[in-house]
Design an enzyme around this catalytic site. Structure first.
Site, PDB file in Angstrom:
ATOM      1  N   GLU A  19       0.833  -1.206   0.000  1.00 54.55           N
ATOM      2  CA  GLU A  19       0.000   0.000   0.000  1.00 54.55           C
ATOM      3  C   GLU A  19       0.866   1.254   0.000  1.00 54.55           C
ATOM      4  O   GLU A  19       0.614   2.206  -0.747  1.00 54.55           O
ATOM      5  CB  GLU A  19      -0.925  -0.016   1.217  1.00 54.55           C
ATOM      6  CG  GLU A  19      -1.952   1.096   1.226  1.00 54.55           C
ATOM      7  CD  GLU A  19      -2.914   1.021   2.396  1.00 54.55           C
ATOM      8  OE1 GLU A  19      -3.791   1.907   2.501  1.00 54.55           O
ATOM      9  OE2 GLU A  19      -2.785   0.097   3.222  1.00 54.55           O
ATOM     10  N   GLY A  46      -8.314   5.174   7.505  1.00 59.37           N
ATOM     11  CA  GLY A  46      -9.058   5.038   8.746  1.00 59.37           C
ATOM     12  C   GLY A  46      -8.417   4.073   9.717  1.00 59.37           C
ATOM     13  O   GLY A  46      -8.523   4.239  10.934  1.00 59.37           O
ATOM     14  N   ALA A  47      -7.727   3.033   9.188  1.00 65.59           N
ATOM     15  CA  ALA A  47      -7.165   2.000  10.056  1.00 65.59           C
ATOM     16  C   ALA A  47      -5.649   1.909  10.009  1.00 65.59           C
ATOM     17  O   ALA A  47      -5.050   1.279  10.877  1.00 65.59           O
ATOM     18  CB  ALA A  47      -7.763   0.644   9.695  1.00 65.59           C
ATOM     19  N   SER A  48      -5.010   2.518   9.021  1.00 63.42           N
ATOM     20  CA  SER A  48      -3.543   2.458   8.951  1.00 63.42           C
ATOM     21  C   SER A  48      -2.999   3.735   8.342  1.00 63.42           C
ATOM     22  O   SER A  48      -3.733   4.536   7.751  1.00 63.42           O
ATOM     23  CB  SER A  48      -3.094   1.246   8.123  1.00 63.42           C
ATOM     24  OG  SER A  48      -3.421   1.421   6.761  1.00 63.42           O
ATOM     25  N   THR A  49      -1.695   3.897   8.474  1.00 60.56           N
ATOM     26  CA  THR A  49      -1.016   5.041   7.858  1.00 60.56           C
ATOM     27  C   THR A  49       0.316   4.562   7.306  1.00 60.56           C
ATOM     28  O   THR A  49       0.952   3.672   7.878  1.00 60.56           O
ATOM     29  CB  THR A  49      -0.818   6.199   8.857  1.00 60.56           C
ATOM     30  OG1 THR A  49      -0.259   7.329   8.168  1.00 60.56           O
ATOM     31  CG2 THR A  49       0.104   5.811  10.000  1.00 60.56           C
ATOM     32  N   GLN A  50       0.726   5.132   6.159  1.00 60.74           N
ATOM     33  CA  GLN A  50       1.949   4.706   5.484  1.00 60.74           C
ATOM     34  C   GLN A  50       2.882   5.887   5.239  1.00 60.74           C
ATOM     35  O   GLN A  50       2.424   6.994   4.950  1.00 60.74           O
ATOM     36  CB  GLN A  50       1.630   4.066   4.133  1.00 60.74           C
ATOM     37  CG  GLN A  50       0.971   2.711   4.202  1.00 60.74           C
ATOM     38  CD  GLN A  50      -0.469   2.758   4.656  1.00 60.74           C
ATOM     39  OE1 GLN A  50      -0.864   2.062   5.595  1.00 60.74           O
ATOM     40  NE2 GLN A  50      -1.269   3.608   4.016  1.00 60.74           N
TER      41      GLN A  50
END
Length: 497
Positions: free
Chosen positions: A174, A203-207
């Site tokens: 991602e 909403g559930a993860s960050t990269q």
């Protein structure tokens, strides 16, 4: 009559040989120019298409891409032509009713049928990529995850496109595909320019993904992704933090404040005057916080706001671990991160939150941004509601938290300073295409970006034809001039008057 005869004798253009040569030459030039014009006339463009569904934790979106059909694997530029936001929540929310996950996609898929020309339907690839929401569901209940995917696949296979499957993207994928998208749309890859880092917040993860001269992949191989694109090698640092998307981060922050199971939580990240009754079971219904649910807590608690930016930052920092790092340097939670380098594009929730708060201009000093956010958070809830009557209350209530979380994540988590913060650009689209992982994902699966830069002739076709035309004209003129010694001889031939 003698005067006319004398003029004809002196004028070599009246001789039959010269006239024939001249006519043939003019015809040749006209023919050559006509061919050049016809060859370079604009032709109706033919396009190929691709469709990608982004199944995120909070919603699903469909994107249609097109590119010139005759330039498939070389210079054809891929562009987004349409997007459709699926009504309802993300597909992971349908774990207890998987058939509804498939049904929810029908309206956007019908739009895609209308947008893609019918004769291209059968050859248009259709992909679905699921991200952190489905990662969490798969961790929590793999059978439910499989049922959702089965329902989604059955729904998508009913449409006339070339269905290529649905799967869960890994966190590094991602992040890496988001980086590819941003740099492809900005023409940095084809031109071999300095690349832009990618900051993605869902909403559930960050990269976070970027190229650093100080990183060769040896210190933390799991954070390394290597690409060879257009003849250039890129060693990319990327990491995805599951549970650190803005929605799950809010759950973790609330969980931290409700560990003792109180009947009331006074939250500095919500506006003064905000109050809402919330259910403990709903709050802790996520793998990100399920193991922290307090024992013996009441069924509900009263969630109240007091709007204090500095206290909100302290509360948010409690969900980060800055004490452990086995590497030379880390971001948070013991995760390796090299020195930040170059400009960064921040998209998805980064953009939407900061755009709502009118804080996308990073030329504003970081301290001034914090002051504006401090003032916003301290604004009474009733006043906020009056200023934004058309925004759903759930989303409106969370902007103080979301804005403070973004600043905390960037500065405390990723180590952006007051100086390097100005290197961030909050972006929604680049040249008409949404910033995100979907385009990079499709480019990778369809091999649309060649590993080597395509060869091209030294001259464009139009320039080549023009030069050939000029040379032919010059040769013709020289040929006529070369016949000049014959002109007097021809002119002395007896003529009938």
């Amino acid at each position: 009559m003698s005067a006319q005869r004398e003029m004809k004798e002196k004028n070599p253009w009246h001789t039959p040989v010269t006239i024939i040569i001249t006519v043939i030459g003019v015809i040749a030039i006209v023919a050559l120019v006509t061919v050049a014009v016809l060859q370079n006339r604009s032709l109706p463009q033919k396009y190929k298409y691709g469709i990608v569904l982004d199944a995120g934790s909070s919603h699903t979106a469909l994107y249609i891409y097109e590119w010139p059909a005759e330039k498939d694997n070389n210079t054809g530029r891929v562009e987004q032509t349409h997007s459709c936001k699926v009504r309802g929540p993300g597909i992971s929310s349908y774990a207890s009713a998987p058939l509804k996950a498939g049904e929810s996609l029908r309206e956007c898929m019908q739009e895609a049928e209308q947008r893609v020309p019918g004769k291209r339907h059968h050859e248009t690839p259709l992909y679905l990529g699921a991200t952190a929401g489905m990662r969490l569901l798969n961790m929590e209940n793999s059978a439910a995850s499989d049922n959702v995917f089965q329902a989604v696949e059955e729904a998508l296979q009913k449409f006339p496109f070339s269905y290529q499957g649905a799967r869960i993207l890994s966190g590094p994928e991602e992040g890496a595909f988001g980086w590819v998208t941003v740099n492809y749309l900005d023409d940095r890859l084809r031109q071999g320019l300095e690349t832009t880092g990618a900051l993605d917040l869902g909403g559930a993860s960050t990269q976070i993904s970027f190229v650093s001269d100080n990183y060769n992949g040896s210190e933390s191989p799991s954070n390394s992704v290597t690409f060879r694109l257009y003849g250039n090698d890129y060693n990319l640092y990327t990491h995805s933090f599951l549970c650190y998307g803005k929605d799950q981060a809010l759950r973790m922050t609330l969980a931290h404040q409700s560990q003792a199971g109180p009947g009331t939580v006074l939250d500095p990240c919500f506006h003064p005057g905000y109050t809402e009754t919330k259910n403990y079971s709903v709050l802790y219904d996520s793998p990100c916080v399920s193991d922290r649910k307090p024992q013996g807590a009441p069924a509900t608690f009263n969630h109240r706001g007091n709007g204090n930016f500095l206290e909100c930052q302290k509360t948010i920092k409690s969900i980060f671990n800055f004490t452990y790092c086995k590497y030379n340097r880390c971001s948070f939670n013991g995760v390796f991160q090299p020195l930040l380098q170059g400009p960064f594009g921040a998209f998805s929730a980064y953009y939407f939150v900061m755009n709502f708060l009118n804080l996308t201009d990073t030329s504003i000093p970081l301290d001034a941004v914090k002051e504006k956010l401090k003032h916003y958070c301290a604004t009474p809830w009733n006043q906020i509601r009056q200023q934004h009557p058309n925004i759903k209350l759930k989303y409106l209530a969370e902007y103080c938290f979301a804005g403070t979380y973004i600043l905390t994540l960037l500065t405390e988590g990723y180590n952006f300073t007051s100086k390097s913060y100005s290197d961030i650009k909050f972006i929604e689209k680049i040249k008409g295409s949404d910033a995100g992982w979907t385009l990079g994902y499709m480019l990778n699966l369809t091999n649309m970006i060649p590993a080597e830069a395509p060869d091209s002739p030294p001259l464009p076709h139009a320039g080549y034809v023009s030069i050939v035309t000029i040379i032919v004209v010059l040769i013709f003129i020289l040929f006529i001039l070369s016949l000049r010694p014959l002109w007097p001889r021809c002119s002395k031939q007896p003529q009938i008057v």
